[in-house]
Write an enzyme that holds these catalytic residues in place. Structure first.
Site, PDB file in Angstrom:
ATOM      1  N   THR A  56       0.818  -1.206   0.000  1.00 41.22           N
ATOM      2  CA  THR A  56       0.000   0.000   0.000  1.00 41.22           C
ATOM      3  C   THR A  56       0.854   1.260   0.000  1.00 41.22           C
ATOM      4  OG1 THR A  56      -1.773  -1.142   1.166  1.00 41.22           O
ATOM      5  CG2 THR A  56      -1.798   1.251   1.237  1.00 41.22           C
ATOM      6  N   VAL A  97      14.414  19.915  -5.165  1.00 46.49           N
ATOM      7  CA  VAL A  97      15.668  19.278  -4.752  1.00 46.49           C
ATOM      8  C   VAL A  97      16.857  19.827  -5.527  1.00 46.49           C
ATOM      9  CG1 VAL A  97      16.913  17.073  -4.667  1.00 46.49           C
ATOM     10  CG2 VAL A  97      14.509  17.166  -3.998  1.00 46.49           C
ATOM     11  N   LYS A 155       7.160   1.585  12.455  1.00 46.65           N
ATOM     12  CA  LYS A 155       7.117   1.991  13.871  1.00 46.65           C
ATOM     13  C   LYS A 155       7.583   0.873  14.792  1.00 46.65           C
ATOM     14  CE  LYS A 155       2.228   0.753  14.120  1.00 46.65           C
ATOM     15  NZ  LYS A 155       2.119   0.434  12.682  1.00 46.65           N
ATOM     16  N   VAL A 170       5.003   7.529  12.493  1.00 46.76           N
ATOM     17  CA  VAL A 170       4.039   8.021  13.482  1.00 46.76           C
ATOM     18  C   VAL A 170       3.068   8.990  12.814  1.00 46.76           C
ATOM     19  CG1 VAL A 170       3.721   9.288  15.643  1.00 46.76           C
ATOM     20  CG2 VAL A 170       5.711   7.799  15.362  1.00 46.76           C
ATOM     21  N   GLY A 188       1.050   8.881  10.233  1.00 48.78           N
ATOM     22  CA  GLY A 188       0.866   8.944   8.786  1.00 48.78           C
ATOM     23  C   GLY A 188       1.443  10.190   8.145  1.00 48.78           C
ATOM     24  N   ILE A 239       0.963  13.306   8.924  1.00 54.85           N
ATOM     25  CA  ILE A 239       1.102  14.486   9.775  1.00 54.85           C
ATOM     26  C   ILE A 239       2.573  14.726  10.088  1.00 54.85           C
ATOM     27  CG2 ILE A 239       0.474  15.549  11.970  1.00 54.85           C
ATOM     28  CD1 ILE A 239      -1.885  13.593  12.104  1.00 54.85           C
ATOM     29  N   GLU A 243      -8.082  -4.956  11.791  1.00 54.60           N
ATOM     30  CA  GLU A 243      -7.637  -6.261  11.322  1.00 54.60           C
ATOM     31  C   GLU A 243      -8.555  -7.354  11.876  1.00 54.60           C
ATOM     32  OE1 GLU A 243      -5.206  -6.619   9.227  1.00 54.60           O
ATOM     33  OE2 GLU A 243      -4.348  -4.595   9.302  1.00 54.60           O
ATOM     34  N   ASP A 263      -0.467  -0.500  19.275  1.00 56.46           N
ATOM     35  CA  ASP A 263      -0.033   0.325  18.148  1.00 56.46           C
ATOM     36  C   ASP A 263       0.243   1.751  18.626  1.00 56.46           C
ATOM     37  OD1 ASP A 263       0.057   0.949  15.082  1.00 56.46           O
ATOM     38  OD2 ASP A 263      -1.388   2.373  15.894  1.00 56.46           O
ATOM     39  N   LYS A 316       3.946   4.246  19.074  1.00 56.46           N
ATOM     40  CA  LYS A 316       4.057   5.601  18.541  1.00 56.46           C
ATOM     41  C   LYS A 316       4.352   6.616  19.643  1.00 56.46           C
ATOM     42  CE  LYS A 316       0.941   4.443  14.748  1.00 56.46           C
ATOM     43  NZ  LYS A 316      -0.441   4.527  14.232  1.00 56.46           N
TER      44      LYS A 316
END
Length: 433
Positions: free
Chosen positions: A14, A34, A105, A132, A134, A136, A190, A201, A205
Site C-alpha cells: 500500500t 531538490v 514503527k 508516526v 501517517g 502528519i 484487522e 499500536d 508511537k
C-alpha cells in the site's frame, strides 16, 4: 554535487506503491525543489507485476544484495512492514553507507537506538517521519522546529481505528462489539484487532514521540498500556452528560523533577479541548512546551498517500542533504537518561462507575472509602437503578495513581458495592488544583 539521486525501494504494498506514484506524478516539482531528479532504480518486490502496473519503467529485484551492494543507490526506503527481515535489511543498508527512510514503527520503537548508532557511524541519515501519525509532520517538528523548547506534554490520538470506533459509539450509539465488527468490514480493523483496540499500536508511537520530545530513550516496557475493550456505550453517554468525550490517547508527560510518565489509556477530555473534536480515522498530536505554549498537529494518520507523503518528504530531505554533502546532520536526540515517575508521583482525576446497593448510607460509605486515601470527589451522579442496585458515577479531583488504586481496592471490599464497572482517567487541568 550529485546530478541524480537513486532510490532502492523495499516493498510495493500500500505505502510502497504510494511512494512510486508520488515520485512519478510529482516528479517535476520534486526535481525543482531538490535541484536534481530523484529516481527509483530498483524495487525489491515479491510480486513484480504490481510494480509494473504502477510504473512499467521500474526494474525489480528479488534480493536485497542487489540494492545494498549497488554503489549508485543513495537512499534505501524500507516499506515492507513487520520487524523481520525489515530490521536486517535496514542494518545492511546502513552498514553499506546508504541513507535509510522507513515507516516501520515496530522497528523504530524497538531497535531505534541500534539503527541510529549505525547511521552515526557511517554519517548517513536515518529518517522515519512516516512511522508516526501517517502524513502528519510531527517527527521533524519535534527534532528541529521545536528544538529550542522544553516539552512538558505530548498527548495524541495516534490510532485511527480506535478513534473511528469511539466516534461511532458516540455518534451512532453503537456498542463496542457492533462497532468493532463494522470497523473490520470496512478494513479499518484487522481480523485480529488486538494491536489497535488493545492500545499497542499507539504505545509504539507514543514511545517514539516521547523519546524525541524528552531526549531520552523510551521503550515499550516503559509504556503503561490500556485499550478500549472495556469502554461501554454507558461510559460514552455519561461522558457526554458530564461535558467530556472519551478518546484513546497516548500521553507522555515530563514533571518538574524531570521524571516522565508515558502511557496509552482511554481518557475523558473536556469537550473544549482541541483533541476532543478529532473524529473518525483522523489523528492529532497536541504538545505543550516552553516557550511555544500549545501546538497541535492534525491530519490523516494512515493510508496510502498520507503515509507516502511523509516517506517522500524524508526522501527529499535526504536528497537535499546529499546534494550539500551534509547527511547525518541531525541524528539521534536521545542524549539524556530520564527516569520514570512512580505511581505516587503521577496525578490525574478519574471517572469511576460503580454498582451499589440502593439503600441509605451508601454514598457515605463511598465517600469514606475514597476519603481514607485522600481522594476528593468533584461530581457524584446517580442516574439509574438496576433492580435493587443503583449505578453511581463519580468524577474525582486530582489524585495519585497509587492512592487511586488503594481507594478502588477499598471500595471493592465494601459490602454495599456489587462491582466497579469502570475506571477511566480524566485529562482536565481544572480538577488538579
Amino acid at each position: 554535487m550529485k546530478k541524480k539521486i537513486n532510490v532502492g525501494l523495499l516493498g510495493c504494498g500500500t505505502v510502497g506503491g504510494g511512494v512510486i506514484l508520488v515520485l512519478k506524478e510529482n516528479k517535476d516539482i520534486i526535481e525543482e525543489r531538490v535541484g536534481c531528479p530523484i529516481e527509483i532504480k530498483y524495487v525489491l518486490a515479491r510480486h513484480p507485476e504490481k510494480v509494473k502496473a504502477l510504473d512499467p519503467s521500474l526494474d525489480t529485484v528479488d534480493n536485497i544484495d542487489a540494492i545494498v551492494n549497488d554503489p549508485d543507490i543513495d537512499i534505501v526506503v524500507e516499506l515492507m512492514g513487520r520487524e523481520h527481515p525489515a530490521l536486517e535489511y535496514m542494518e545492511q543498508a546502513l552498514k553499506a553507507g546508504k541513507n535509510v527512510v522507513t515507516a516501520n514503527k515496530d522497528v523504530v520503537a524497538k531497535y531505534g537506538k541500534e539503527l541510529f548508532e549505525l547511521a552515526a557511524e557511517k554519517h548517513v541519515d536515518f529518517l522515519f517521519e512516516a512511522a508516526v501519525a501517517g502524513g502528519i509532520p510531527i517527527i521533524r517538528p519535534l527534532k528541529e522546529s521545536l528544538a529550542s523548547n522544553r516539552i512538558s506534554l505530548i498527548m495524541g490520538i495516534v490510532n485511527g481505528t480506535t478513534n473511528y470506533m469511539l466516534t461511532k459509539m458516540s455518534n451512532d450509539h453503537m456498542d463496542f462489539a457492533e462497532v468493532l465488527k463494522e470497523a473490520q468490514e470496512k478494513g479499518y480493523a484487522e481480523s485480529d484487532p488486538t494491536a489497535d483496540v488493545g492500545g499497542f499500536d499507539a504505545a509504539r508511537k507514543i514511545a517514539i514521540l516521547a523519546s524525541i520530545g524528552f531526549n531520552s530513550r523510551v521503550v515499550m516496557d516503559d509504556v503503561s498500556v490500556e485499550g478500549i475493550q472495556h469502554i461501554s456505550l454507558r461510559d460514552i453517554e455519561y461522558a457526554k452528560e458530564l461535558d467530556y468525550v472519551i478518546k484513546l490517547l497516548g500521553i507522555a508527560k515530563q514533571y518538574d523533577n524531570k521524571k516522565i510518565s508515558v502511557g496509552v489509556h482511554p481518557t475523558m477530555l473536556p469537550k473544549n479541548h482541541p483533541l476532543a473534536s478529532i473524529n473518525d480515522v483522523f489523528n492529532a498530536v497536541y504538545i505543550e512546551g516552553k516557550p511555544i505554549g500549545e501546538a497541535m498537529f492534525f491530519g490523516r494518520g494512515a493510508g496510502r498517500f498520507p503515509t507516502a507523503s511523509a516517506a517522500c518528504g524524508d526522501i527529499i530531505e535526504i536528497s537535499r542533504n546529499i546534494r550539500e554533502n551534509c547527511t547525518g546532520r541531525v541524528g539521534c536526540t536521545c542524549y539524556e537518561t530520564t527516569h520514570l515517575a512512580e505511581a505516587k508521583e503521577i496525578e490525574s482525576p478519574y471517572y469511576v462507575r460503580v454498582l451499589v446497593e440502593d439503600e441509605p448510607g451508601v454514598l457515605a460509605t463511598i465517600a469514606g472509602a475514597f476519603g481514607d486515601y485522600g481522594v476528593s470527589l468533584k461530581t457524584v451522579v446517580q442516574k439509574r437503578s438496576i433492580g435493587d442496585m443503583a449505578e453511581i458515577v463519580i468524577i474525582t479531583k486530582g489524585v495519585s495513581e497509587y492512592n487511586m488504586k488503594l481507594a478502588s481496592d477499598a471500595l471493592k471490599r465494601a459490602s454495599c458495592v456489587d462491582r466497579i464497572s469502570n475506571i477511566i482517567r480524566v485529562e482536565d487541568p481544572s480538577l488538579l488544583h
